[in-house]
Design a protein around this motif. Sequence first.
Motif, PDB file in Angstrom:
ATOM      1  N   ARG A  51      26.187  84.186   9.893  1.00 34.76           N
ATOM      2  CA  ARG A  51      25.236  83.099   9.671  1.00 34.76           C
ATOM      3  C   ARG A  51      24.208  83.003   8.595  1.00 34.76           C
ATOM      4  NH1 ARG A  51      22.298  81.117  13.821  1.00 34.76           N
ATOM      5  NH2 ARG A  51      22.682  79.052  12.960  1.00 34.76           N
ATOM      6  N   ARG A  52      23.073  83.657   8.214  1.00 36.75           N
ATOM      7  CA  ARG A  52      22.976  83.777   7.687  1.00 36.75           C
ATOM      8  C   ARG A  52      23.905  84.014   5.371  1.00 36.75           C
ATOM      9  NH1 ARG A  52      17.769  87.808   8.337  1.00 36.75           N
ATOM     10  NH2 ARG A  52      16.609  86.534   9.329  1.00 36.75           N
ATOM     11  N   GLN A  53      24.603  84.845   5.454  1.00 41.93           N
ATOM     12  CA  GLN A  53      25.327  85.240   3.923  1.00 41.93           C
ATOM     13  C   GLN A  53      26.429  83.509   3.573  1.00 41.93           C
ATOM     14  OE1 GLN A  53      27.763  88.772   4.062  1.00 41.93           O
ATOM     15  NE2 GLN A  53      27.227  89.188   6.190  1.00 41.93           N
ATOM     16  N   ILE A  54      26.924  83.223   5.380  1.00 40.46           N
ATOM     17  CA  ILE A  54      26.949  81.775   4.961  1.00 40.46           C
ATOM     18  C   ILE A  54      26.289  80.671   4.607  1.00 40.46           C
ATOM     19  CG2 ILE A  54      28.135  79.639   6.067  1.00 40.46           C
ATOM     20  CD1 ILE A  54      29.721  81.583   8.018  1.00 40.46           C
ATOM     21  N   ALA A  55      25.006  80.751   5.003  1.00 41.15           N
ATOM     22  CA  ALA A  55      24.174  79.708   4.979  1.00 41.15           C
ATOM     23  C   ALA A  55      23.912  80.003   3.010  1.00 41.15           C
ATOM     24  CB  ALA A  55      22.780  80.157   5.137  1.00 41.15           C
ATOM     25  N   ARG A  56      23.597  81.346   2.933  1.00 38.00           N
ATOM     26  CA  ARG A  56      23.440  81.670   1.253  1.00 38.00           C
ATOM     27  C   ARG A  56      24.673  81.528   0.185  1.00 38.00           C
ATOM     28  NH1 ARG A  56      22.004  87.226   2.903  1.00 38.00           N
ATOM     29  NH2 ARG A  56      19.531  87.188   2.951  1.00 38.00           N
ATOM     30  N   ILE A  57      25.715  81.258   0.583  1.00 38.11           N
ATOM     31  CA  ILE A  57      26.483  80.735  -0.277  1.00 38.11           C
ATOM     32  C   ILE A  57      27.003  79.356   0.209  1.00 38.11           C
ATOM     33  CG2 ILE A  57      29.815  79.964  -0.065  1.00 38.11           C
ATOM     34  CD1 ILE A  57      29.471  83.121   1.144  1.00 38.11           C
ATOM     35  N   ARG A  58      26.730  78.533   0.591  1.00 38.86           N
ATOM     36  CA  ARG A  58      26.467  76.916   0.793  1.00 38.86           C
ATOM     37  C   ARG A  58      25.467  76.490  -0.360  1.00 38.86           C
ATOM     38  NH1 ARG A  58      27.085  74.267   6.734  1.00 38.86           N
ATOM     39  NH2 ARG A  58      27.389  72.477   4.948  1.00 38.86           N
ATOM     40  N   THR A  59      24.323  77.349  -0.251  1.00 41.85           N
ATOM     41  CA  THR A  59      23.157  76.953  -1.145  1.00 41.85           C
ATOM     42  C   THR A  59      24.044  77.128  -2.324  1.00 41.85           C
ATOM     43  OG1 THR A  59      21.645  78.158   0.816  1.00 41.85           O
ATOM     44  CG2 THR A  59      20.692  77.370  -1.681  1.00 41.85           C
ATOM     45  N   VAL A  60      23.559  78.422  -2.973  1.00 45.98           N
ATOM     46  CA  VAL A  60      24.681  78.553  -3.815  1.00 45.98           C
ATOM     47  C   VAL A  60      25.732  77.049  -4.636  1.00 45.98           C
ATOM     48  CG1 VAL A  60      25.963  79.870  -5.656  1.00 45.98           C
ATOM     49  CG2 VAL A  60      23.989  80.575  -4.097  1.00 45.98           C
ATOM     50  N   ASP A  61      26.311  76.904  -3.409  1.00 42.11           N
ATOM     51  CA  ASP A  61      27.093  75.552  -3.647  1.00 42.11           C
ATOM     52  C   ASP A  61      26.489  74.699  -3.691  1.00 42.11           C
ATOM     53  OD1 ASP A  61      29.672  77.984  -3.657  1.00 42.11           O
ATOM     54  OD2 ASP A  61      29.685  77.192  -1.680  1.00 42.11           O
ATOM     55  N   HIS A  62      25.636  74.736  -3.305  1.00 37.52           N
ATOM     56  CA  HIS A  62      25.043  73.389  -3.337  1.00 37.52           C
ATOM     57  C   HIS A  62      24.299  72.793  -5.085  1.00 37.52           C
ATOM     58  CE1 HIS A  62      23.019  69.738  -2.101  1.00 37.52           C
ATOM     59  NE2 HIS A  62      21.775  70.124  -2.524  1.00 37.52           N
ATOM     60  N   GLU A  63      23.856  74.342  -5.652  1.00 38.18           N
ATOM     61  CA  GLU A  63      22.596  74.039  -6.510  1.00 38.18           C
ATOM     62  C   GLU A  63      23.616  74.170  -7.540  1.00 38.18           C
ATOM     63  OE1 GLU A  63      21.100  77.547  -6.552  1.00 38.18           O
ATOM     64  OE2 GLU A  63      19.494  78.118  -5.064  1.00 38.18           O
ATOM     65  N   GLU A  64      25.132  74.729  -7.316  1.00 37.96           N
ATOM     66  CA  GLU A  64      26.136  74.268  -8.936  1.00 37.96           C
ATOM     67  C   GLU A  64      26.122  72.697  -8.889  1.00 37.96           C
ATOM     68  OE1 GLU A  64      28.937  77.085  -9.241  1.00 37.96           O
ATOM     69  OE2 GLU A  64      27.497  78.582  -9.273  1.00 37.96           O
ATOM     70  N   GLU A  65      26.385  71.968  -7.335  1.00 36.59           N
ATOM     71  CA  GLU A  65      26.794  70.640  -7.206  1.00 36.59           C
ATOM     72  C   GLU A  65      25.442  70.078  -8.100  1.00 36.59           C
ATOM     73  OE1 GLU A  65      28.163  69.610  -3.288  1.00 36.59           O
ATOM     74  OE2 GLU A  65      29.298  71.088  -3.814  1.00 36.59           O
ATOM     75  N   THR A  66      23.991  69.800  -8.191  1.00 34.18           N
ATOM     76  CA  THR A  66      24.012  69.237  -8.227  1.00 34.18           C
ATOM     77  C   THR A  66      23.002  69.499  -9.392  1.00 34.18           C
ATOM     78  OG1 THR A  66      22.024  71.520  -7.172  1.00 34.18           O
ATOM     79  CG2 THR A  66      22.552  69.001  -5.368  1.00 34.18           C
ATOM     80  N   LYS A  67      23.495  70.720 -10.298  1.00 39.34           N
ATOM     81  CA  LYS A  67      23.250  70.921 -11.289  1.00 39.34           C
ATOM     82  C   LYS A  67      23.708  69.854 -12.806  1.00 39.34           C
ATOM     83  CE  LYS A  67      22.041  75.636 -11.830  1.00 39.34           C
ATOM     84  NZ  LYS A  67      22.287  76.819 -12.395  1.00 39.34           N
ATOM     85  N   ARG A  68      24.987  69.157 -11.909  1.00 37.86           N
ATOM     86  CA  ARG A  68      26.195  69.158 -12.931  1.00 37.86           C
ATOM     87  C   ARG A  68      25.739  67.401 -12.822  1.00 37.86           C
ATOM     88  NH1 ARG A  68      31.605  71.331  -9.820  1.00 37.86           N
ATOM     89  NH2 ARG A  68      31.160  73.198 -10.366  1.00 37.86           N
TER      90      ARG A  68
END
Length: 68
Positions: A51-68
Motif C-alpha cells: 500500500r505504501r509503494q502504491i501511495a508513493r507512485i501515486r504521489t510522484v505521478d501527482h507531482e509530475e501532473e502539477t508541474k505542468r
Amino acid sequence: MSELKPDQLRKMNKDERDERMKELKENLLRQRASVAMGGSPLNPGLIKSIRRQIARIRTVDHEEETKR
C-alpha cells in the motif's frame, strides 16, 4: 519485489511506473484474497508495504501532473 524510493520512482518514466503500479495492485489483490479466505499472510507487513509503494507512485505521478 523490492521497495522503490521516491527518487528512484522519479527517474522512471510514466509507462514504467504504470507497469509497476499494475504489478503492485495484482499482488495486493492476491494478498488480500488469501487473508479473506481464512489464511494468514506469509508476511504480515507485506500488505502495508504494498500500500505504501502504491501511495508513493501515486504521489510522484501527482507531482509530475502539477508541474505542468
